[in-house]
Design a protein around this motif. Structure first.
Motif, PDB file in Angstrom:
ATOM      1  N   LYS A   4     -60.378 -89.260  80.365  1.00  0.00           N
ATOM      2  CA  LYS A   4     -60.973 -88.056  79.774  1.00  0.00           C
ATOM      3  C   LYS A   4     -60.448 -86.801  80.458  1.00  0.00           C
ATOM      4  CE  LYS A   4     -65.355 -85.739  78.782  1.00  0.00           C
ATOM      5  NZ  LYS A   4     -66.834 -85.759  78.876  1.00  0.00           N
ATOM      6  N   LEU A   5     -60.291 -86.861  81.783  1.00  0.00           N
ATOM      7  CA  LEU A   5     -59.750 -85.705  82.507  1.00  0.00           C
ATOM      8  C   LEU A   5     -58.387 -85.307  81.942  1.00  0.00           C
ATOM      9  CD1 LEU A   5     -60.563 -86.622  86.237  1.00  0.00           C
ATOM     10  CD2 LEU A   5     -61.766 -84.979  84.785  1.00  0.00           C
ATOM     11  N   GLY A   6     -57.536 -86.305  81.720  1.00  0.00           N
ATOM     12  CA  GLY A   6     -56.195 -86.030  81.205  1.00  0.00           C
ATOM     13  C   GLY A   6     -56.217 -85.434  79.813  1.00  0.00           C
ATOM     14  N   LYS A   7     -57.062 -85.995  78.929  1.00  0.00           N
ATOM     15  CA  LYS A   7     -57.148 -85.475  77.557  1.00  0.00           C
ATOM     16  C   LYS A   7     -57.647 -84.035  77.535  1.00  0.00           C
ATOM     17  CE  LYS A   7     -57.897 -89.801  75.014  1.00  0.00           C
ATOM     18  NZ  LYS A   7     -58.841 -90.564  74.155  1.00  0.00           N
ATOM     19  N   LEU A   8     -58.659 -83.753  78.349  1.00  0.00           N
ATOM     20  CA  LEU A   8     -59.219 -82.408  78.365  1.00  0.00           C
ATOM     21  C   LEU A   8     -58.225 -81.398  78.922  1.00  0.00           C
ATOM     22  CD1 LEU A   8     -62.873 -83.163  79.509  1.00  0.00           C
ATOM     23  CD2 LEU A   8     -62.176 -82.206  77.323  1.00  0.00           C
ATOM     24  N   MET A   9     -57.580 -81.741  80.045  1.00  0.00           N
ATOM     25  CA  MET A   9     -56.637 -80.801  80.631  1.00  0.00           C
ATOM     26  C   MET A   9     -55.463 -80.563  79.689  1.00  0.00           C
ATOM     27  SD  MET A   9     -55.964 -78.686  82.984  1.00  0.00           S
ATOM     28  CE  MET A   9     -56.779 -78.978  84.543  1.00  0.00           C
ATOM     29  N   ASP A  10     -55.005 -81.589  79.003  1.00  0.00           N
ATOM     30  CA  ASP A  10     -53.932 -81.430  78.025  1.00  0.00           C
ATOM     31  C   ASP A  10     -54.350 -80.458  76.923  1.00  0.00           C
ATOM     32  OD1 ASP A  10     -51.340 -82.381  76.700  1.00  0.00           O
ATOM     33  OD2 ASP A  10     -52.810 -82.881  75.159  1.00  0.00           O
ATOM     34  N   PHE A  11     -55.586 -80.564  76.464  1.00  0.00           N
ATOM     35  CA  PHE A  11     -56.081 -79.669  75.414  1.00  0.00           C
ATOM     36  C   PHE A  11     -56.203 -78.239  75.939  1.00  0.00           C
ATOM     37  CE2 PHE A  11     -59.391 -77.613  72.889  1.00  0.00           C
ATOM     38  CZ  PHE A  11     -58.984 -77.903  71.590  1.00  0.00           C
ATOM     39  N   PHE A  12     -56.769 -78.095  77.130  1.00  0.00           N
ATOM     40  CA  PHE A  12     -56.962 -76.754  77.694  1.00  0.00           C
ATOM     41  C   PHE A  12     -55.627 -76.035  77.903  1.00  0.00           C
ATOM     42  CE2 PHE A  12     -60.937 -78.631  79.830  1.00  0.00           C
ATOM     43  CZ  PHE A  12     -61.707 -78.326  78.722  1.00  0.00           C
TER      44      PHE A  12
ATOM     45  N   VAL B  15     -53.047 -76.661  74.207  1.00  0.00           N
ATOM     46  CA  VAL B  15     -53.576 -76.180  72.920  1.00  0.00           C
ATOM     47  C   VAL B  15     -54.233 -74.807  73.071  1.00  0.00           C
ATOM     48  CG1 VAL B  15     -55.129 -76.677  70.988  1.00  0.00           C
ATOM     49  CG2 VAL B  15     -53.915 -78.548  72.121  1.00  0.00           C
ATOM     50  N   LEU B  16     -55.062 -74.659  74.093  1.00  0.00           N
ATOM     51  CA  LEU B  16     -55.742 -73.374  74.300  1.00  0.00           C
ATOM     52  C   LEU B  16     -54.940 -72.432  75.188  1.00  0.00           C
ATOM     53  CD1 LEU B  16     -59.463 -74.511  74.807  1.00  0.00           C
ATOM     54  CD2 LEU B  16     -58.275 -73.882  72.698  1.00  0.00           C
ATOM     55  N   HIS B  17     -53.883 -72.943  75.804  1.00  0.00           N
ATOM     56  CA  HIS B  17     -52.996 -72.146  76.670  1.00  0.00           C
ATOM     57  C   HIS B  17     -53.725 -71.521  77.852  1.00  0.00           C
ATOM     58  CE1 HIS B  17     -50.016 -72.813  73.614  1.00  0.00           C
ATOM     59  NE2 HIS B  17     -50.694 -72.121  72.702  1.00  0.00           N
ATOM     60  N   LEU B  18     -54.677 -72.265  78.408  1.00  0.00           N
ATOM     61  CA  LEU B  18     -55.344 -71.818  79.629  1.00  0.00           C
ATOM     62  C   LEU B  18     -54.499 -72.228  80.829  1.00  0.00           C
ATOM     63  CD1 LEU B  18     -59.020 -72.947  78.838  1.00  0.00           C
ATOM     64  CD2 LEU B  18     -58.081 -70.623  78.682  1.00  0.00           C
ATOM     65  N   LYS B  19     -54.585 -71.473  81.891  1.00  0.00           N
ATOM     66  CA  LYS B  19     -53.899 -71.836  83.121  1.00  0.00           C
ATOM     67  C   LYS B  19     -54.725 -72.878  83.870  1.00  0.00           C
ATOM     68  CE  LYS B  19     -51.807 -67.255  83.729  1.00  0.00           C
ATOM     69  NZ  LYS B  19     -51.721 -66.074  84.635  1.00  0.00           N
ATOM     70  N   PRO B  20     -54.067 -73.865  84.485  1.00  0.00           N
ATOM     71  CA  PRO B  20     -54.812 -74.856  85.270  1.00  0.00           C
ATOM     72  C   PRO B  20     -55.710 -74.222  86.318  1.00  0.00           C
ATOM     73  CG  PRO B  20     -52.558 -75.583  84.959  1.00  0.00           C
ATOM     74  CD  PRO B  20     -52.629 -74.166  84.431  1.00  0.00           C
ATOM     75  N   SER B  21     -55.267 -73.118  86.899  1.00  0.00           N
ATOM     76  CA  SER B  21     -56.075 -72.446  87.916  1.00  0.00           C
ATOM     77  C   SER B  21     -57.341 -71.847  87.307  1.00  0.00           C
ATOM     78  CB  SER B  21     -55.256 -71.335  88.600  1.00  0.00           C
ATOM     79  OG  SER B  21     -54.759 -70.404  87.647  1.00  0.00           O
ATOM     80  N   ASP B  22     -57.265 -71.422  86.030  1.00  0.00           N
ATOM     81  CA  ASP B  22     -58.456 -70.888  85.352  1.00  0.00           C
ATOM     82  C   ASP B  22     -59.461 -72.003  85.071  1.00  0.00           C
ATOM     83  OD1 ASP B  22     -57.434 -68.309  85.323  1.00  0.00           O
ATOM     84  OD2 ASP B  22     -56.473 -68.565  83.355  1.00  0.00           O
TER      85      ASP B  22
END
Length: 384
Positions: free
Chosen positions: A287-295, A298-305
């Motif tokens: 689930k962590l991987g799927k969510l981070m991939d989407f963020f 798809v949403l173009h959020l920075k990992p740090s955000d």
């Protein structure tokens, strides 16, 4: 010397999907024929009773018949009748007997009825109690006077009410069989030694009491690690961190930590995220991987955000995140809201606030928001 052979045949009813089960046993004269026949008859009775009165399928009944023998149905009938009159459905009874077959031989008046009445006195409804006990068989193995009542009396010195006690039991039934002197008292003493107030210990018992049932050395180890990470013992996050760390091995912990670092997080960002939301470590790596991939993709959020808002990893992608993004997409496409909306804030807002601000407010101007909110519209990104 004359040898005598006796063939015994047991046939069960055939179903559409299974063939008849046939058992053939040959008994030589070296066995006591009459005793063996009695044994076979008892086994046949046991299988039949488990199927017809307890609702077990043939395979489970034959397996359990290797462990118990019903010679007379008087006591089992009394047990089944008591359970049924106290709200146990056929499914509850089947689950309970499958995991605890010797329950059929318990004394319904002296052993079972007092326990049922005691739990009902705590505030369990009959349906809730049937569900609770059928999935937690070990409770019926415990002595009411010597184990259950003394443990509950100790817990109530912290959580005070029967309502809180029922909440704690629903979170973890293991606490029923926990040794007060060997586990509960020393583990609570460990929390107090770090300065955890009794009010937070009470919250821990109510929301997640399972860690308190750990061995003393394991609990001390986890608590020491949480303290070393810099959690404030006066904060609720201190006990949440203990709850999170106590349910996983060190290997599993390191594996998830590396998963977060693979997203581009530094050690400091990981620790900061864990301190903000300790329960994030209970999320599966998949689930962590799927969510981070989407963020990120798809949403173009920075990992740090994302690291600044780890609560996002506790949300459902399908039931919450995508429907809300779809609503925003509809509203942006119609010019009803600006494109610079803070998506992290929107995803984290509670249900009532989101619906009031983005759904009911615009459902007349943009009826599509209803379908979007109900998950009936796809979402490929705000720039699609």
């Amino acid at each position: 010397m004359l040898r005598v052979f006796c063939n015994t045949l047991l046939i069960t009813k055939a179903t559409d999907s299974t063939s008849r089960h046939v058992f053939l046993r040959t008994i030589s004269s070296t066995e006591s024929t009459s005793e063996t026949l009695d044994s076979i008859n008892d086994k046949n009775l046991t299988i039949s009773y488990l199927m017809n009165s307890c609702g077990l399928p043939f395979k489970a009944a034959t397996s359990i018949a290797q462990k118990i023998r019903i010679e007379t149905t008087e006591k089992p009938d009394s047990v089944i009748e008591l359970l049924q009159t106290n709200g146990f459905t056929n499914t509850h009874i089947a689950d309970l007997i499958t995991s605890f077959p010797r329950l059929l031989f318990a004394d319904p008046v002296k052993t079972l009825k007092p326990k049922l009445e005691f739990f009902q006195s705590l505030g369990f409804s009959r349906s809730d109690l049937a569900k609770f006990l059928s999935s937690n068989k070990e409770i019926l193995l415990r002595s009411l006077q010597n184990q259950i009542i003394p443990t509950f009396n100790f817990l109530k010195t912290f959580i005070h009410t029967n309502e809180n006690l029922v909440s704690a039991l629903k979170q973890s039934s293991r606490i029923v069989g926990c040794n007060v002197k060997r586990n509960l008292e020393p583990n609570i003493a460990t929390l107090r030694s770090y300065g955890v107030p009794d009010s937070n210990i009470s919250k821990m018992i109510i929301i997640q009491p399972k860690p308190l049932t750990l061995t003393v050395w394991r609990f001390k180890d986890v608590t020491a690690m949480v303290n070393k990470m810099g959690f404030d013992p006066n904060s609720r996050s201190f006990i949440l961190a203990i709850c999170s760390m106590s349910v996983m091995s060190k290997q599993n912990w390191e594996s998830k930590r590396e998963a977060f670092k693979s997203f581009g997080w530094s050690d400091d960002e990981f620790l900061s995220a864990f301190k903000l939301q300790p329960m994030v470590m209970l999320t599966s790596e998949n689930k962590l991987g799927k969510l981070m991939d989407f963020f990120v993709n798809v949403l173009h959020l920075k990992p740090s955000d994302v690291a600044k808002c780890p609560n996002l990893f506790l949300l459902s992608l399908e039931r919450r995140i995508i429907p809300r993004c779809s609503v925003l997409q509809v509203l942006m496409s119609k010019g009803l809201i600006k494109n610079d909306v803070k998506i992290v804030t929107v995803l984290n807002s509670n249900k009532q606030r989101f619906e009031k601000r983005y759904v009911t407010r615009y459902e007349k101007e943009a009826p599509e928001v209803i379908k979007a909110y109900e998950g009936e519209m796809g979402f490929l990104g705000f720039d699609s």
